[in-house]
Design a protein around this motif. Sequence first.
Motif, PDB file in Angstrom:
ATOM      1  N   MET A   1       0.839  -1.172   0.000  1.00 47.08           N
ATOM      2  CA  MET A   1       0.000   0.000   0.000  1.00 47.08           C
ATOM      3  C   MET A   1       0.886   1.238   0.000  1.00 47.08           C
ATOM      4  N   GLU A   2       0.592   2.150  -0.863  1.00 46.49           N
ATOM      5  CA  GLU A   2       1.349   3.389  -1.001  1.00 46.49           C
ATOM      6  C   GLU A   2       0.597   4.515  -0.288  1.00 46.49           C
ATOM      7  N   ILE A   3       1.261   5.162   0.664  1.00 46.15           N
ATOM      8  CA  ILE A   3       0.676   6.316   1.355  1.00 46.15           C
ATOM      9  C   ILE A   3       1.192   7.573   0.662  1.00 46.15           C
ATOM     10  N   PRO A   4       0.310   8.418   0.161  1.00 41.75           N
ATOM     11  CA  PRO A   4       0.769   9.632  -0.527  1.00 41.75           C
ATOM     12  C   PRO A   4       1.498  10.578   0.433  1.00 41.75           C
ATOM     13  N   ILE A   5       2.539  11.196  -0.100  1.00 41.38           N
ATOM     14  CA  ILE A   5       3.289  12.206   0.635  1.00 41.38           C
ATOM     15  C   ILE A   5       3.287  13.458  -0.234  1.00 41.38           C
ATOM     16  N   LEU A   6       2.581  14.466   0.209  1.00 42.30           N
ATOM     17  CA  LEU A   6       2.439  15.696  -0.557  1.00 42.30           C
ATOM     18  C   LEU A   6       3.371  16.770  -0.011  1.00 42.30           C
ATOM     19  N   LYS A   7       3.908  17.593  -0.897  1.00 41.91           N
ATOM     20  CA  LYS A   7       4.742  18.720  -0.458  1.00 41.91           C
ATOM     21  C   LYS A   7       3.976  20.003  -0.720  1.00 41.91           C
ATOM     22  N   LEU A   8       3.776  20.764   0.339  1.00 49.01           N
ATOM     23  CA  LEU A   8       3.118  22.066   0.261  1.00 49.01           C
ATOM     24  C   LEU A   8       4.109  23.097   0.778  1.00 49.01           C
ATOM     25  N   LYS A   9       4.713  23.833  -0.142  1.00 51.27           N
ATOM     26  CA  LYS A   9       5.794  24.773   0.181  1.00 51.27           C
ATOM     27  C   LYS A   9       6.921  24.022   0.868  1.00 51.27           C
ATOM     28  N   ASN A  10       7.175  24.284   2.145  1.00 47.95           N
ATOM     29  CA  ASN A  10       8.282  23.607   2.836  1.00 47.95           C
ATOM     30  C   ASN A  10       7.781  22.581   3.861  1.00 47.95           C
ATOM     31  N   ILE A  11       6.583  22.062   3.625  1.00 45.17           N
ATOM     32  CA  ILE A  11       5.971  21.102   4.547  1.00 45.17           C
ATOM     33  C   ILE A  11       5.551  19.846   3.783  1.00 45.17           C
ATOM     34  N   LEU A  12       5.830  18.688   4.371  1.00 43.92           N
ATOM     35  CA  LEU A  12       5.328  17.425   3.834  1.00 43.92           C
ATOM     36  C   LEU A  12       4.065  17.048   4.590  1.00 43.92           C
ATOM     37  N   LEU A  13       3.079  16.574   3.861  1.00 43.67           N
ATOM     38  CA  LEU A  13       1.810  16.151   4.455  1.00 43.67           C
ATOM     39  C   LEU A  13       1.562  14.703   4.084  1.00 43.67           C
ATOM     40  N   THR A  14       1.371  13.875   5.089  1.00 41.24           N
ATOM     41  CA  THR A  14       0.989  12.484   4.861  1.00 41.24           C
ATOM     42  C   THR A  14      -0.313  12.227   5.599  1.00 41.24           C
ATOM     43  N   SER A  15      -1.163  11.452   4.988  1.00 35.26           N
ATOM     44  CA  SER A  15      -2.435  11.124   5.610  1.00 35.26           C
ATOM     45  C   SER A  15      -2.629   9.613   5.526  1.00 35.26           C
ATOM     46  N   ILE A  16      -2.635   8.976   6.668  1.00 34.58           N
ATOM     47  CA  ILE A  16      -2.816   7.524   6.729  1.00 34.58           C
ATOM     48  C   ILE A  16      -4.315   7.258   6.725  1.00 34.58           C
ATOM     49  N   GLN A  17      -4.795   6.696   5.618  1.00 27.55           N
ATOM     50  CA  GLN A  17      -6.229   6.535   5.403  1.00 27.55           C
ATOM     51  C   GLN A  17      -6.775   5.157   5.731  1.00 27.55           C
ATOM     52  N   SER A  18      -5.890   4.198   5.998  1.00 31.88           N
ATOM     53  CA  SER A  18      -6.380   2.850   6.313  1.00 31.88           C
ATOM     54  C   SER A  18      -5.360   2.133   7.182  1.00 31.88           C
ATOM     55  N   ASP A  19      -5.796   1.009   7.726  1.00 30.80           N
ATOM     56  CA  ASP A  19      -4.886   0.216   8.553  1.00 30.80           C
ATOM     57  C   ASP A  19      -3.746  -0.307   7.689  1.00 30.80           C
ATOM     58  N   MET A  20      -2.568  -0.388   8.297  1.00 36.79           N
ATOM     59  CA  MET A  20      -1.395  -0.880   7.584  1.00 36.79           C
ATOM     60  C   MET A  20      -0.850  -2.104   8.299  1.00 36.79           C
ATOM     61  N   ASN A  21      -0.312  -3.041   7.513  1.00 35.39           N
ATOM     62  CA  ASN A  21       0.394  -4.140   8.146  1.00 35.39           C
ATOM     63  C   ASN A  21       1.817  -3.659   8.462  1.00 35.39           C
ATOM     64  N   ASP A  22       2.599  -4.499   9.101  1.00 37.57           N
ATOM     65  CA  ASP A  22       3.936  -4.089   9.541  1.00 37.57           C
ATOM     66  C   ASP A  22       4.839  -3.694   8.371  1.00 37.57           C
ATOM     67  N   ASP A  23       4.783  -4.452   7.289  1.00 35.31           N
ATOM     68  CA  ASP A  23       5.611  -4.134   6.118  1.00 35.31           C
ATOM     69  C   ASP A  23       5.216  -2.789   5.509  1.00 35.31           C
ATOM     70  N   ASP A  24       3.906  -2.528   5.423  1.00 34.17           N
ATOM     71  CA  ASP A  24       3.424  -1.249   4.901  1.00 34.17           C
ATOM     72  C   ASP A  24       3.908  -0.095   5.779  1.00 34.17           C
ATOM     73  N   ALA A  25       3.869  -0.295   7.091  1.00 34.16           N
ATOM     74  CA  ALA A  25       4.289   0.754   8.023  1.00 34.16           C
ATOM     75  C   ALA A  25       5.773   1.071   7.849  1.00 34.16           C
ATOM     76  N   LEU A  26       6.596   0.048   7.683  1.00 40.13           N
ATOM     77  CA  LEU A  26       8.029   0.277   7.497  1.00 40.13           C
ATOM     78  C   LEU A  26       8.326   0.928   6.148  1.00 40.13           C
ATOM     79  N   LYS A  27       7.571   0.557   5.117  1.00 37.31           N
ATOM     80  CA  LYS A  27       7.741   1.202   3.811  1.00 37.31           C
ATOM     81  C   LYS A  27       7.317   2.661   3.897  1.00 37.31           C
ATOM     82  N   TYR A  28       6.234   2.935   4.591  1.00 39.82           N
ATOM     83  CA  TYR A  28       5.775   4.308   4.808  1.00 39.82           C
ATOM     84  C   TYR A  28       6.881   5.129   5.462  1.00 39.82           C
ATOM     85  N   GLN A  29       7.470   4.575   6.515  1.00 38.97           N
ATOM     86  CA  GLN A  29       8.538   5.265   7.229  1.00 38.97           C
ATOM     87  C   GLN A  29       9.708   5.571   6.292  1.00 38.97           C
ATOM     88  N   SER A  30      10.112   4.586   5.516  1.00 39.08           N
ATOM     89  CA  SER A  30      11.212   4.754   4.571  1.00 39.08           C
ATOM     90  C   SER A  30      10.877   5.810   3.511  1.00 39.08           C
TER      91      SER A  30
END
Length: 121
Positions: A1-30
Motif C-alpha cells: 500500500m502506497e501512502i501519498p506524501i504531498l509537499k506544500l511549500k516547505n511542509i510534507l503532508l501524509t495522511s494515513i487513510q487505512s490500517d497498515m500491516n507491519d511491512d506497509d508501516a516500514l515502507k511508509y517510514q522509509s
Amino acid sequence: MEIPILKLKNILLTSIQSDMNDDDALKYQSDVMSTLEKSGAKGLIIDITAMDIMDSFMARVINETARMARLMGARVVLCGMQPMVALTLVEMGRELIGVDTALNLDKGFDKLIKMINEGVD
C-alpha cells in the motif's frame, strides 16, 4: 500500500487513510524519510484522522518516524487522533516523544507553520 506524501511549500503532508500491516508501516517510514531528504522540507504533518485503531507497532513506527524527521531538522505535528486511539496509547503505556499534536489538520498546519517560523524546538 502506497501512502501519498504531498509537499506544500516547505511542509510534507501524509495522511494515513487505512490500517497498515507491519511491512506497509516500514515502507511508509522509509518513503517519508526519503522524501524528506530529497525535498529539504522543514516540517512534517502526519494526519491519522482515518485511523480507528493503533497497535503498539504502528505507534512505535510513527514515533520513530517523527524522531528521525526531527534529527533531519524537520518539525513534526501529528494530527487527527481519535479518542479511542489516544485511550489505547495511554493504556499501552505508549508515549509519542518529540511529537507535537493537534486536534485536526487545519490546527496542525497552523501549529507547524508557527513552529517553523519561530524556530521552536
